[in-house]
Write a protein that holds these residues in place. Structure first.
Motif, mmCIF file in Angstrom:
data_model
loop_
_atom_site.group_PDB
_atom_site.id
_atom_site.type_symbol
_atom_site.label_atom_id
_atom_site.label_comp_id
_atom_site.label_asym_id
_atom_site.label_seq_id
_atom_site.Cartn_x
_atom_site.Cartn_y
_atom_site.Cartn_z
ATOM 1 N N TYR A 1 1.050 3.941 -2.917
ATOM 2 C CA TYR A 1 0.389 5.276 -2.746
ATOM 3 C C TYR A 1 1.529 6.311 -3.327
ATOM 4 O O TYR A 1 1.198 7.203 -3.724
ATOM 5 C CB TYR A 1 0.325 5.422 -1.196
ATOM 6 C CG TYR A 1 -0.218 6.702 -0.977
ATOM 7 C CD1 TYR A 1 -1.705 6.999 -0.618
ATOM 8 C CD2 TYR A 1 0.795 7.688 -0.298
ATOM 9 C CE1 TYR A 1 -1.994 8.280 -0.056
ATOM 10 C CE2 TYR A 1 0.266 8.833 0.182
ATOM 11 C CZ TYR A 1 -0.991 9.286 0.237
ATOM 12 O OH TYR A 1 -1.568 10.492 0.820
ATOM 13 N N GLY B 1 -3.114 11.336 4.078
ATOM 14 C CA GLY B 1 -3.705 10.474 3.116
ATOM 15 C C GLY B 1 -3.213 9.048 3.181
ATOM 16 O O GLY B 1 -4.246 8.058 2.952
ATOM 17 N N LEU B 2 -2.158 8.729 3.246
ATOM 18 C CA LEU B 2 -1.684 7.527 3.428
ATOM 19 C C LEU B 2 -2.061 6.638 4.649
ATOM 20 O O LEU B 2 -2.769 5.519 4.462
ATOM 21 C CB LEU B 2 -0.116 7.382 3.541
ATOM 22 C CG LEU B 2 0.422 5.809 3.757
ATOM 23 C CD1 LEU B 2 0.533 5.192 2.616
ATOM 24 C CD2 LEU B 2 1.960 6.067 4.337
ATOM 25 N N ALA C 1 -5.198 7.367 6.278
ATOM 26 C CA ALA C 1 -6.439 7.155 5.870
ATOM 27 C C ALA C 1 -6.643 5.870 4.725
ATOM 28 O O ALA C 1 -7.442 4.950 5.019
ATOM 29 C CB ALA C 1 -7.113 8.151 5.445
ATOM 30 N N GLU C 2 -5.820 5.874 3.904
ATOM 31 C CA GLU C 2 -6.118 4.861 2.741
ATOM 32 C C GLU C 2 -5.666 3.365 3.225
ATOM 33 O O GLU C 2 -6.073 2.338 3.106
ATOM 34 C CB GLU C 2 -5.299 5.073 1.626
ATOM 35 C CG GLU C 2 -5.845 6.318 0.581
ATOM 36 C CD GLU C 2 -5.436 6.165 -0.660
ATOM 37 O OE1 GLU C 2 -4.793 5.442 -1.235
ATOM 38 O OE2 GLU C 2 -5.372 7.326 -1.480
ATOM 39 N N THR C 3 -4.467 3.515 4.118
ATOM 40 C CA THR C 3 -4.075 2.366 4.657
ATOM 41 C C THR C 3 -5.152 1.496 5.667
ATOM 42 O O THR C 3 -5.373 0.504 5.590
ATOM 43 C CB THR C 3 -2.586 2.417 5.515
ATOM 44 O OG1 THR C 3 -1.737 3.081 4.637
ATOM 45 C CG2 THR C 3 -1.980 1.110 5.852
ATOM 46 N N LYS D 1 -8.446 2.227 5.929
ATOM 47 C CA LYS D 1 -9.403 1.668 4.847
ATOM 48 C C LYS D 1 -9.150 0.319 4.272
ATOM 49 O O LYS D 1 -9.985 -0.799 4.571
ATOM 50 C CB LYS D 1 -9.968 2.663 4.121
ATOM 51 C CG LYS D 1 -11.051 2.592 3.027
ATOM 52 C CD LYS D 1 -12.162 2.644 4.106
ATOM 53 C CE LYS D 1 -13.508 2.057 3.358
ATOM 54 N NZ LYS D 1 -14.610 2.258 4.360
ATOM 55 N N GLU D 2 -7.976 0.093 3.591
ATOM 56 C CA GLU D 2 -7.666 -0.869 2.815
ATOM 57 C C GLU D 2 -7.460 -2.187 3.569
ATOM 58 O O GLU D 2 -7.851 -3.304 3.457
ATOM 59 C CB GLU D 2 -6.721 -0.652 1.687
ATOM 60 C CG GLU D 2 -7.187 -0.036 0.510
ATOM 61 C CD GLU D 2 -6.291 0.366 -0.541
ATOM 62 O OE1 GLU D 2 -5.281 -0.434 -0.590
ATOM 63 O OE2 GLU D 2 -6.502 1.336 -0.957
ATOM 64 N N ASP E 1 -12.673 3.733 8.633
ATOM 65 C CA ASP E 1 -12.628 5.213 8.214
ATOM 66 C C ASP E 1 -11.983 5.797 9.091
ATOM 67 O O ASP E 1 -12.244 5.949 10.210
ATOM 68 C CB ASP E 1 -13.987 5.690 7.998
ATOM 69 C CG ASP E 1 -14.718 5.028 6.766
ATOM 70 O OD1 ASP E 1 -14.293 4.974 5.439
ATOM 71 O OD2 ASP E 1 -16.077 4.325 7.082
ATOM 72 N N LYS F 1 0.846 -1.085 0.076
ATOM 73 C CA LYS F 1 0.098 -0.097 0.033
ATOM 74 C C LYS F 1 0.948 1.322 -0.055
ATOM 75 O O LYS F 1 0.851 2.284 -0.825
ATOM 76 C CB LYS F 1 -0.847 -0.131 1.146
ATOM 77 C CG LYS F 1 -1.711 1.211 1.460
ATOM 78 C CD LYS F 1 -2.700 1.278 0.232
ATOM 79 C CE LYS F 1 -2.857 2.704 -0.314
ATOM 80 N NZ LYS F 1 -3.681 2.888 -1.269
ATOM 81 N N GLU G 1 1.967 6.485 -7.109
ATOM 82 C CA GLU G 1 0.784 7.186 -7.662
ATOM 83 C C GLU G 1 1.116 8.574 -7.755
ATOM 84 O O GLU G 1 0.577 9.371 -8.199
ATOM 85 C CB GLU G 1 -0.375 6.612 -7.019
ATOM 86 C CG GLU G 1 -1.053 5.190 -7.305
ATOM 87 C CD GLU G 1 -2.094 4.859 -6.415
ATOM 88 O OE1 GLU G 1 -2.574 5.637 -5.697
ATOM 89 O OE2 GLU G 1 -2.425 3.752 -6.400
ATOM 90 N N ARG G 2 2.015 8.964 -6.647
ATOM 91 C CA ARG G 2 2.248 10.569 -6.520
ATOM 92 C C ARG G 2 3.668 11.099 -7.164
ATOM 93 O O ARG G 2 4.126 11.782 -6.339
ATOM 94 C CB ARG G 2 2.009 10.806 -4.903
ATOM 95 C CG ARG G 2 0.515 10.770 -4.794
ATOM 96 C CD ARG G 2 0.255 10.619 -3.235
ATOM 97 N NE ARG G 2 -1.288 10.651 -3.037
ATOM 98 C CZ ARG G 2 -1.948 9.706 -3.081
ATOM 99 N NH1 ARG G 2 -1.322 8.324 -3.562
ATOM 100 N NH2 ARG G 2 -3.225 9.614 -3.015
#
Length: 591
Positions: free
Chosen positions: A156, A255-256, A258-260, A262-263, A268, A152, A159-160
């Motif tokens: 992440y 952002g990382l 939150a995404e981690t 979540k996934e 949340d 992840k 992608e950036r």
RNA sequence: GGCGCGGUAGCUCAAUUGGUUAGAGCCCCGGACUGUCGAUCCGGAGGUUGCGGGUUCGAGUCCCGUCCGCGUCGCCA
């Protein structure tokens, strides 16, 4: 592939299919005329049946002798289980494989423990036989989760527009920071490489080189004593960005997180993550990585202490020190006099001389062996400051700022755990910002970099750099998850003049600076962009995301408290010839 | 380096105040058994109580030292 399916794959829809499975013998139930084998691989468990008519008596007899944890290959047909013979505990519990061919790929010698046993063996044994321990589903799950989290992170940042750059493992020793692991040079007699404590300098150089966004999953090494959440060799997700300020880095990591969450956990997380300054954290929680899963804050009652006749309080306050305390909701029932004695001994470990306490009685009055030293009015004031209600325990330390911080932080942590003040599944993430640039070594009077010597001061504190080092705050930020430091970073100094000033303050003279960091100082004169970054503790992230309490549970091959590897017996002795080649001689030190 | 907890059969543990031959479950070995899934039943083997020393008529138990594992303080820019 030797196998046609994994041991976790087969379902009712596969009934009638001819399959080949490979795996480990988790357990065996021998009924003489028929043998049941639970075959395991990392995907699951499938029941294999050796019985007539598919299996002949010779095959059954052979299978009945297979030792546990042997690796076998079986061929057979997927069959429905008999009515009422299904196993709800298994994903594959509706079917079984009726075996007609069986071979041992590797027989297992009698193992000291088995992955399926209910009593977990001692940790030293688990480490010695790590290959068996890693067969346990808990270990497999932890390492799978680790793999997911690292993937992840990589995705992440990829992608950036981050570029993954590898930096050297063989570097040079730095004067500040943790103790280095050293590697002797064969070619340069008497010279040593140091393993990196972090890729700090290299990533700054990469910014000067114009890479703009760098990321790396980096192994780091620090030769310091171990803890439950610390290994001598650990993994950081290291990154650096150009043309950024604190908010940019923090936002990127928000952002990382939150995404981690979540996934990996399906959780949340509200963004932006809350932030608190270092000063506020120390004032309210006594630590720069407070556990914010539960309330309970430190309250300063020094002004009241100053007015009382109680010698300990009054004397501390008059000496310019502090009397600070906490309200333990419902603590009066939970903690008896005897247990409070235990707490008193406990805070002494952190330098406190004692623990003052009050019980809030049903009528609202404060009970304590020291209560007689206080006026009613002062007691009322203390109770009000801490918002004490009947049934609460109020605890206080009277000491220096540092000792009250340490002691109350430790107490708070203990109360949190003992009184179960938080949800074990909670994931509380926040930032601590505006760390001091320096702290003072009380023994030598020298200034130390709180983070590292390349940290930029807050712009507004720049004028104070030399006049008031203690009041100078840094552009530094730590990510805190459930009271654990999960990452930390800074905006760096990109100006060689300021960098020299900071070195000066830290007592790193020009020659040493030039000797050790000359390349960085040099680079900072060749068009260095403003830059900053952060390093995340990957092992701790995995530990926290998995709800585990020990870092060894998320590392495949960890080291013990004395930094040895019980499986390989590292560190070990080497031949005299090897030492000679490296220009080394061992000396005996008296212990 | 300091403090604390622990080390008894292959594994997990028990063993009263210092007192008979150090026990149990699992594992292992042998036997019985065609529906188990912690299989069951019968029988058996298995011990330098981490190591060294001391106290004692007698030590798993008490004392000293030491090694190892864990937690923690110091340490960890």
């Amino acid at each position: 592939m030797l196998r046609s399916h994994t041991c976790g794959q087969l379902r009712k829809s596969d009934i009638g299919t001819e399959v080949t499975l490979c795996g480990w013998v988790e357990s065996k139930r021998d009924h003489g005329g028929a043998v049941f084998i639970d075959l395991r691989d990392r995907y699951g468990l499938t029941q294999v049946v050796l019985g007539p008519p598919e299996a002949n008596p010779e095959l059954i007899a052979e299978a009945s002798k297979v030792p546990a944890e042997s690796v076998i290959l079986i061929k057979g047909k997927v069959a429905d289980r008999l009515e009422g013979k299904t196993n709800d505990k298994l994903e594959t519990g509706d079917i079984e494989v009726r075996c007609h061919h069986y071979e041992i790929l590797n027989a297992c010698t009698t193992p000291p423990f088995t992955p399926g046993q209910s009593d977990l063996p001692g940790e030293d044994l688990r480490l010695k036989y790590r290959f068996l321990d890693l067969r346990r589903s808990e270990m497999q799950e932890a390492l799978v989760r680790r793999s997911q989290i690292i993937k992840k992170m990589r995705d992440y940042f990829a992608e950036r527009d981050f570029i993954d750059v590898e930096t050297p493992i063989l570097g040079r020793s730095t004067p500040e920071g943790a103790r280095d692991y050293l590697v002797p040079s064969r070619v340069h007699a008497g010279h040593f490489y140091a393993l990196p404590q972090s890729p700090q300098l290299y990533k700054q150089i990469l910014m000067v080189a114009g890479f703009d966004r760098y990321v790396q999953v980096a192994k780091c090494f620090r030769d310091e004593d171990l803890r439950a959440d610390r290994q001598p060799e650990f993994t950081q997700l290291d990154l650096e960005m150009s043309f950024v300020d604190c908010d940019d880095i923090i936002g990127m990591i928000d952002g990382l997180v939150a995404e981690t969450a979540k996934e990996v956990l399906g959780k949340d997380i509200q963004l932006p993550l809350p932030r608190m300054t270092y000063d506020e954290a120390m004032r309210r929680f006594g630590h720069d990585a407070p556990d914010l899963r539960f309330d309970m804050e430190i309250v300063d009652v020094t002004p009241v202490a100053k007015k009382t006749e109680f010698r300990v309080f009054r004397g501390t306050a008059d000496a310019g020190n502090f009397v600070r305390g906490m309200r333990v909701p419902g603590g009066a029932k939970q903690y008896s006099r005897r247990q409070i004695d235990v707490l008193t001994e406990f805070v002494k470990e952190f330098g406190a001389k004692g623990l003052a306490w009050f019980r809030v009685e049903d009528d609202g009055s404060l009970f304590s062996p020291i209560a007689k030293n206080f006026d009613e009015a002062h007691l009322a004031e203390i109770k009000e400051l801490l918002a004490g209600t009947p049934g609460d325990l109020l605890v206080f330390l009277a000491d220096t700022w540092e000792t009250t911080c340490k002691g109350l932080y430790a107490l708070r942590k203990r109360f949190g755990a003992e009184m179960k003040l938080y949800d074990a599944d909670a994931l509380n993430c926040s930032w601590i910002t505006e760390f001091p640039m320096f702290d003072k070594d009380e023994e030598t009077g020298n200034w130390h970099a709180m983070h590292h010597p390349f940290t930029a001061p807050l712009a507004e504190d720049l004028p104070k750099l030399e006049s008031d080092p203690a009041g100078c705050r840094a552009q530094a930020y730590d990510l805190v998850i459930n009271g654990s430091e999960a990452g930390g970073g800074t905006i760096r100094i990109h100006d060689s003049e300021i960098q020299s000033k900071v070195f000066g303050l830290l007592g790193i003279d020009e020659k040493t600076a030039e000797d050790r960091f000359g390349f960085l100082l040099n680079a900072l004169r060749f068009g260095a962009p403003p830059h900053g970054g952060i390093a995340l503790g990957v092992d701790r992230w995995v530990m926290l995301f998995a709800g585990l309490e020990n870092i060894r549970e998320v590392i495949a091959f960890p080291k013990t408290q004395k930094a040895s590897d019980l499986m390989t017996d590292a560190p070990g002795e080497v031949d005299a010839a090897q030492l000679t080649e490296l220009h080394l001689k061992t000396v005996k030190t008296k212990s």
